[in-house]
Every structure is written in C-alpha cells, then in structure tokens.
Design an enzyme around this catalytic site. Structure first.
Site, PDB file in Angstrom:
ATOM      1  N   THR A  16      12.699  -5.890   3.527  1.00 42.41           N
ATOM      2  CA  THR A  16      11.732  -7.123   3.153  1.00 42.41           C
ATOM      3  C   THR A  16       9.940  -6.601   3.373  1.00 42.41           C
ATOM      4  O   THR A  16       9.894  -7.438   2.251  1.00 42.41           O
ATOM      5  CB  THR A  16      11.474  -7.702   4.556  1.00 42.41           C
ATOM      6  OG1 THR A  16      12.858  -7.301   5.054  1.00 42.41           O
ATOM      7  CG2 THR A  16      10.956  -8.620   5.146  1.00 42.41           C
ATOM      8  N   GLU A 132      -1.196   2.678   7.445  1.00 45.04           N
ATOM      9  CA  GLU A 132      -2.005   2.428   7.967  1.00 45.04           C
ATOM     10  C   GLU A 132      -0.944   0.622   8.716  1.00 45.04           C
ATOM     11  O   GLU A 132      -0.094   0.849   9.544  1.00 45.04           O
ATOM     12  CB  GLU A 132      -2.464   0.870   7.599  1.00 45.04           C
ATOM     13  CG  GLU A 132      -3.665  -0.213   8.331  1.00 45.04           C
ATOM     14  CD  GLU A 132      -3.883   0.359   8.863  1.00 45.04           C
ATOM     15  OE1 GLU A 132      -5.294   1.097   8.996  1.00 45.04           O
ATOM     16  OE2 GLU A 132      -3.817  -0.326  10.082  1.00 45.04           O
ATOM     17  N   GLY A 137       1.083  -4.527  11.885  1.00 47.58           N
ATOM     18  CA  GLY A 137       1.665  -4.699  10.209  1.00 47.58           C
ATOM     19  C   GLY A 137       0.109  -5.264   9.562  1.00 47.58           C
ATOM     20  O   GLY A 137      -0.770  -4.248   9.274  1.00 47.58           O
ATOM     21  N   GLU A 193      16.565  -7.968  16.900  1.00 47.97           N
ATOM     22  CA  GLU A 193      17.401  -8.068  15.992  1.00 47.97           C
ATOM     23  C   GLU A 193      18.392  -7.705  17.301  1.00 47.97           C
ATOM     24  O   GLU A 193      18.619  -8.647  18.347  1.00 47.97           O
ATOM     25  CB  GLU A 193      17.756  -6.373  16.291  1.00 47.97           C
ATOM     26  CG  GLU A 193      16.227  -5.631  15.863  1.00 47.97           C
ATOM     27  CD  GLU A 193      16.404  -5.261  14.572  1.00 47.97           C
ATOM     28  OE1 GLU A 193      16.908  -5.560  13.452  1.00 47.97           O
ATOM     29  OE2 GLU A 193      14.727  -5.260  13.432  1.00 47.97           O
ATOM     30  N   ASP A 204      10.068   0.937  20.575  1.00 47.14           N
ATOM     31  CA  ASP A 204       8.796   0.479  19.501  1.00 47.14           C
ATOM     32  C   ASP A 204       7.658   0.694  19.465  1.00 47.14           C
ATOM     33  O   ASP A 204       7.176   1.038  18.954  1.00 47.14           O
ATOM     34  CB  ASP A 204       9.455  -0.977  18.757  1.00 47.14           C
ATOM     35  CG  ASP A 204       8.482  -1.368  17.903  1.00 47.14           C
ATOM     36  OD1 ASP A 204       8.910  -0.611  16.985  1.00 47.14           O
ATOM     37  OD2 ASP A 204       7.891  -2.460  17.793  1.00 47.14           O
ATOM     38  N   LYS A 208       4.329   3.158  17.730  1.00 44.99           N
ATOM     39  CA  LYS A 208       2.791   2.768  17.832  1.00 44.99           C
ATOM     40  C   LYS A 208       1.954   3.170  18.612  1.00 44.99           C
ATOM     41  O   LYS A 208       0.615   3.916  17.749  1.00 44.99           O
ATOM     42  CB  LYS A 208       2.993   1.505  17.782  1.00 44.99           C
ATOM     43  CG  LYS A 208       3.577   0.683  16.453  1.00 44.99           C
ATOM     44  CD  LYS A 208       4.267  -0.690  16.812  1.00 44.99           C
ATOM     45  CE  LYS A 208       5.341  -1.127  15.748  1.00 44.99           C
ATOM     46  NZ  LYS A 208       5.401  -2.654  16.300  1.00 44.99           N
TER      47      LYS A 208
END
Lengths: 436, 436
Positions: A16, A132, A137, A193, A204, A208
C-alpha cells in the site's frame, strides 16, 4: 558547482505505502523537479508478490526479484525500505548503509528494536537514514522534533499514535458499543487487522513512542523498556464514567523527562476535556510536544493509509536528494550528533506517580467499600471521589474510585491485596489520569 | 573538513521577543552546542531604549546604538531583526543581505508587503532569510510547508493565526460577553494592544496569511491582495446562532488554490463543530493544511509571547548555523527555487462561492421577510434555513438566514438591494461558512 544528475531511487516493497510512493513521485515528478531543481526517479523496484506488481503500470525493466539488483546498482543513491517487520528488512538496510547508500524507511518495529544499530551504521558510513513515515503517517513530527523544535528542551511527548485503537475508543464513546463490537466494526472497515493484537495491546504505539522519545531526548529508547497496557479491558461504562468526571479516555503514548530519567509508557489514559488531545477522534493521529520555552504544541493528521504515509516517505527522499545535490550530509537523523547516542536511563513504571481511576468489582454488601478504602489508606493512597452505579445487595457491582496523586508502587501493592479480598469478584481495572 | 568557528549573531531589538532570544541562546548554550557541534553566540545587540537594556545582565561591550556596529562586523554572519514594523527594519535587512549576511526576522508586516524584494536580495547575494517566528509563534508551520510537506501539492491553508481575536471570540462564546467587553478584558490581560485595530480588523492575520500562502504555493502573495473582514460587528447573539446551527465562529485566514487561481481572505467564519479547528480556544493559534495526498493536517500551539516566539527565531538561527558549518546554502526560504518566485494570480473575492449566514435587521411586520426572500431569489441565492428570534411587531428584530452555496457577487448585489429596503433598519451582517 558540479552538474546535478537525476537522483535514482531503489524501492523495496510495493504494498500500500510502496505503491503510493511510486505514484506520488510519478504524479508530482515535474512539480518536485521544479521545486528542487532536478528530477527524482524510482529506477528499480524489488517485489516478490506478482499480484502487487500488476496494480501499477510498470515497465518490466524496472521490476526485479533480486535484492542485489538494487543494492549493487551504483546509480542508485537512495534505498527505500517498505517491506515491513521482517528480518530481511533490517539486513537490506544495514547492507545499503554499508554500501554508502542513504536509506528511507517506515519500519517502526525494526527501528524500535534495532534503531541504535542502524543509526550507528549510518554514522559510520557517513550516510543518512530518515524515517518520518514510521510515526504518525502524514504528520512530520520527527522532522519537527529534529528541526522546528531544535532550540528547545523537550519536557514531554504525548501522542494518540494508533488510529485503530482511537477508532475503537471513539466508537465505544459515541455509540456505547462494547469493545468487541467496536473492534469488529474496525475490522469490517479496514481499520484493524484480522489479528488486532499489535494495535489494541499498545505494541504499535510503543514502537512509535520508542522512536518519538529517542528523537525528543537524543538517547536510544528501545521498545522493550516501554511499559504497555492495552485497551481490551475497557468497557463503555468506563468511558461514560470518564465523561461524568470530565475526562476523555484515550490510548496515550507518554514520555516525560525529569532530571536525567525518562518515563515512557503506553496505556489507556483519562485526560481532561480541555486537554489539547481530548478532541482527537476516529483514526486521526495527534502528537503533543511540550518544550521548556515554547509550551505545548500539537500536530494532528492522518496516521495511516498509503497516500498520507507516502508523502512522508517522499519528503524524506527529497531531503536526501537536496543534500546529495549540495554534496553534504544531512542533519543527523535524531537531531543530536550521532556519536552521542546512548542508551537511556528509563524510569521504571513502579517509580512514577499519577492520579488513578480504579474500577473495583465487589459484592454489594455493607462494609465492602470500607475494606477497600482501608487498604488504599494503608498504602497512602488518598481518595478524591467514589462513585457506585446502582445497588444490588449480594450481587457484583462496580465501584469507581478516583485517587489523588499516588505512587504507582503503592497502588500496585494495594490492588494486589484488594483483589484477594473474598468480596472482590474481579481483577480491578486501573486507568491513569494525566492532567496536562 | 575545516574547523568550525563559533557562530556569531548580531541582534537588532531587545523587546519581548529579542530578550527571550538572548535568554534561550544563553540558557541552552551547551545543549545547542552539544546538538550541533559548535556554539552559537549573540555578540552584539543594537537597542536604543535604555530601559530595555537594563532588564538583562549584559556586558556593556555587547550593547550598541549604532546599526553599523553589527552590519560592519565581519565576524557576524547572522543578523536577527526584531525591531518591528518600521521602515528601518527593512533597510537593515536589505543591507545585511547585500553584505552577505544571513537574516532571521519575525517581521510579518514587512514580509507581507516587501517580501519579494527581500527574497530576491537574498537570492542575489546567495544568503538565506528565514522567518519562522513571523507566523504563529512557536508553531514551525513555515518549515513544515517548506520541508515536511515538500512532496505534496497544497490545496488549502486555513488558520486561526491571531490570538487576540480568538481570545475575544472565545470570551464572547463562553460568557455571552459583548465584543467591547471582551476586547476590554483582552486589553486588561495583555492580549490586546491599546489600539487593537490590527488584531480585530484582521490586518495581523492577513499579514501572516500572505506569508503562509506565499510558502504554500511558491508565488508571492502581497498583503494588499488579501480580502479582509474584522470581528468588531460580531455579537454574542451571532455566536449563539452559530452554535444553534452546529457551528463554531472563528476569525479564519483562508487560502485555497483552484486551477491556477489563489483565493486568499481573512474573515469571521462559521465552521462545523467537527472541523479540526473548531476546538481551538483562547490565545492558541492553529493552522490546518490540506494536501492532495496527505489530506488535512493541523499544527497548534502558542502563537505569541516572548518565549514561544523565541524558540522559532532560535531554530532559524540554528538552521543557518548548520548550513554555515557545512558550507552550503540553505533550502530556499519559500521551499521553491527562488528564481521562480512570481506574483500570484489572485481570485477576487467577488468570484468566490460560499454558503452564508446573513443577519438582517428588519422592522417586524407582515411581508418583510417575503421582500428579503424575493431579492435573494432574484439573485439566485437559495435559502437553506431561516430563524427569527422573538417577535415584536413594529420593532427592529434580527432575522437569520443560512444560504446554500451561492456566488459572492450575487450576495453582494442582493445585500445592496436589501439594505436599501425601507423596512431594513441596519446594514446586514454577512458571515461566510466553510465546511472543511
């Protein structure tokens, strides 16, 4: 000045994000060339899945199955790694750096676990690694920490950096939906998911946060040092209670530096309705940075999705291209001089202090709360308010307690004791409160 | 690599921001040196006001009254201009650039009027001019447009970039205070000047929008091309009405690019409660950028104050210092190659389309609204809803109309006609509505 050749990029992974990176560089080719003075082109793409290749109009000469076709190509100066959390991704990046190629990646998991190794390798070979897209995102929060906020000392970082869990909590808040119903809805809409563990258990977000805190303080903060609590035990009732007390309930990634110790944790958190992150709903991401001089500052935007994430990857590619054309190294990836990167001194979760929301599940009979209160008092935990919803003598009922500021280690001890009381029917739920 | 000497900075103006810049560079001297590898020092300060000089512990050797003491000092490579909107500020910057010195400024008014001249001079002499502090204090929105969002095409910029007017509107909304009462409160608390014109009439916001839009589109958009409407005619009643219709009322600076035309304007605006800027209260600033690939993104933080603004000035100084040490020019101040800067094609306000809130003040008698509705219909303005508060036959009453999307030029013509009707007692108030 020497003439600038076009910048050639090799791309690993046409998923993606990879597909969108290919698209944006093609769509905006002239626009980018006009802005920076020379074109940037993806000249090779390594992808094993034949289905993914068919989605784009690609000359067969551009496609390959062989890693070496990119790594051994002397014309390629920038390697973009978008394979995901697989060991081969790390190998490719290390090899590319050792060959003097710059690296752009979105691989939060590998950076959170092996960042130090990668940054050191980049430093050793005098090349750059930018990432980045690994956090939030489309929001250029890492670049902002590295450059926009370079003059200030960062006090704290707080972020809603997992869109899936924020979507679930938003749905639970707005529709009083159960966690499982909200999760199923997120899965149906493509926001979660099939195996949602990484999102709902804060894994997750912790990856980050590892990167954000590493950037904020210039010391490597590996994933495994970060305390985690997920959202699967939260009920719509807790969210309603939060609102009743004037709070919003969010899965927050938090990092704070006091003296030389850094406190890093991901957990469901009650924040006042006036908090700058209180109105961040749905799959949006937002990060709040507080600096000594600048005060609090928030960046908010799309945290996932091919196109938004691709803008971050492409901006990193352009930054490196600008440096290549000027024949200079970039700003060190962490903002701090790379040779200074060390492991951080992390404050263990037991050492923090906080206010708490505690949801006890006890059999409703006289004297039960007195026992709970006694244990809390014994551990120096002072009660700010108590709320019991409904009454059903002899049945299990929830009792909600808000505490004043207390020591986490005392709270842990108290809950261990309380959860053993015969009148306490379930493990007590603990949610931390952050005021600012 | 050659040895890096320390970077010497000359500062013009020791007011609130200048003083804080001096402080942060002193406070964070070692921290910055550790980050970038060499120290940055202010070695000369030009300030005429003896009172300002006494506020800081300054060696007398550092202070001067003479502009030439800074401009003629060959050791000074960065000139920081924090004098404010005076002709001498522009002269100093032009002279510094022509002498090969880099410039950092917070001077929004001069950039909004004379930016093109300054950018061209910087380009001609191969030096840099940065001005992060000119827009939204601590928020690094310009750097983000230049670098973080470099890969994407910007569709729109929307900002709450005047803290004073946002403070006033917040106070009017929360306490149903009249405009004058809220303004007096802002003045008492130091959020508004004795002469508040620049803040409440959108002049300050338009200067900042000039810079933001220039950065976003890489074409110079001078202040005098920007449509402006202030907030002094807004009543608490309009804010209440906005809320009734599901909107928040903000003084918004808006810029949007469609085809090759750019629409730039500052005016009170109704935005839905779900808009990403709807919950920005008090003196906070926030800017929302929408890009083709990245979608909407928001940056929010302190827009004014010495310390927050100083972080932006200091970050610009550090960026230039990093470039000096690497012996390269910086990224062009507008992100786009400087030789491409041209004047923009601005869409006149008459050419825009919008939804509108119209507050008519008419004598309450049968048939009055029919006449207003007739004029609106005649000009192809379609009514979405009408609301009349109270009834007092024979007296002036407000009638609120929300329109569907209409052409501004039609609305202007219709209002001219309506305001001449004998039953219409006051000039009609027009507030534009923005959905996203």
């Amino acid at each position: 000045m020497t003439r600038i050749p076009k910048i050639n990029v090799g791309l690993f992974g046409l998923g993606t994000v990879g597909g969108s990176v290919f698209q944006i560089l093609k769509d905006h080719e002239h626009f980018i060339a006009e802005k920076i003075g020379y074109p940037i082109q993806i000249t090779k793409i390594c992808e094993l899945d034949p289905k993914k290749k068919q989605q784009y109009e690609l000359a067969s000469s551009i496609l390959t199955n062989k890693i070496s076709d990119i790594l051994d190509d002397p014309e390629i100066s920038i390697v973009v790694e978008l394979i995901g959390d697989k060991p081969i991704a790390k190998e490719i990046m290390l090899k590319a750096l050792s060959l003097g190629k710059h690296v752009v990646t979105a691989n939060k998991a590998i950076l959170a676990h092996h960042g130090l190794e990668l940054y050191s390798e980049a430093f050793k070979h005098e090349v750059d690694i930018y990432f980045e897209a690994a956090v939030a995102g489309s929001i250029p929060i890492l670049r902002t920490l590295r450059e926009g906020f370079v003059s200030d000392k960062i006090i704290s970082v707080q972020g809603i950096i997992n869109g899936t869990s924020n979507y679930i909590l938003t749905k639970m808040a707005k529709e009083k939906a159960d966690f499982k119903v909200a999760l199923a809805d997120a899965q149906k809409n493509g926001y979660a998911e099939a195996d949602p563990t990484s999102d709902i258990e804060g894994i997750d977000a912790a990856c980050k946060l590892s990167i954000l805190a590493t950037m904020a303080y210039g010391v490597f903060i590996p994933y495994d040092k970060i305390y985690r609590q997920g959202i699967s035990e939260i009920t719509p009732f807790d969210i309603e209670m939060a609102q009743k007390f004037g709070f919003s309930l969010k899965l927050l990634a938090i990092s704070r530096k006091t003296n030389q110790e850094i406190d890093v944790r991901v957990h469901p958190t009650m924040i006042p309705a006036t908090h700058l992150l209180a109105h961040v709903y749905g799959v949006l991401n937002a990060v709040m940075i507080e600096g000594e001089y600048m005060g609090p500052s928030v960046m908010m935007g799309k945290g996932a999705g091919g196109k938004p994430t691709a803008t971050a990857v492409a901006s990193d590619i352009i930054e490196i291209a600008r440096n290549i054309s000027r024949q200079v190294r970039g700003i060190p990836p962490l903002g701090f001089k790379a040779e200074n990167i060390q492991k951080a001194k992390i404050k263990p979760i037991e050492e923090i202090e906080s206010e708490y929301y505690l949801r006890f599940t006890a059999v409703d009979k006289p004297g039960v709360f007195a026992k709970i209160a006694h244990v809390l008092g014994h551990h120096e935990i002072s009660i700010a308010s108590v709320h019991q919803e409904g009454r059903e003598e002899g049945h299990e009922v929830p009792i909600m307690v808000l505490t004043h500021r207390a020591k986490e280690k005392n709270v842990i001890c108290a809950l261990k004791e309380i959860d053993k009381l015969p009148t306490v029917a379930q493990k007590t739920l603990l949610i931390r409160i952050e005021r600012s």
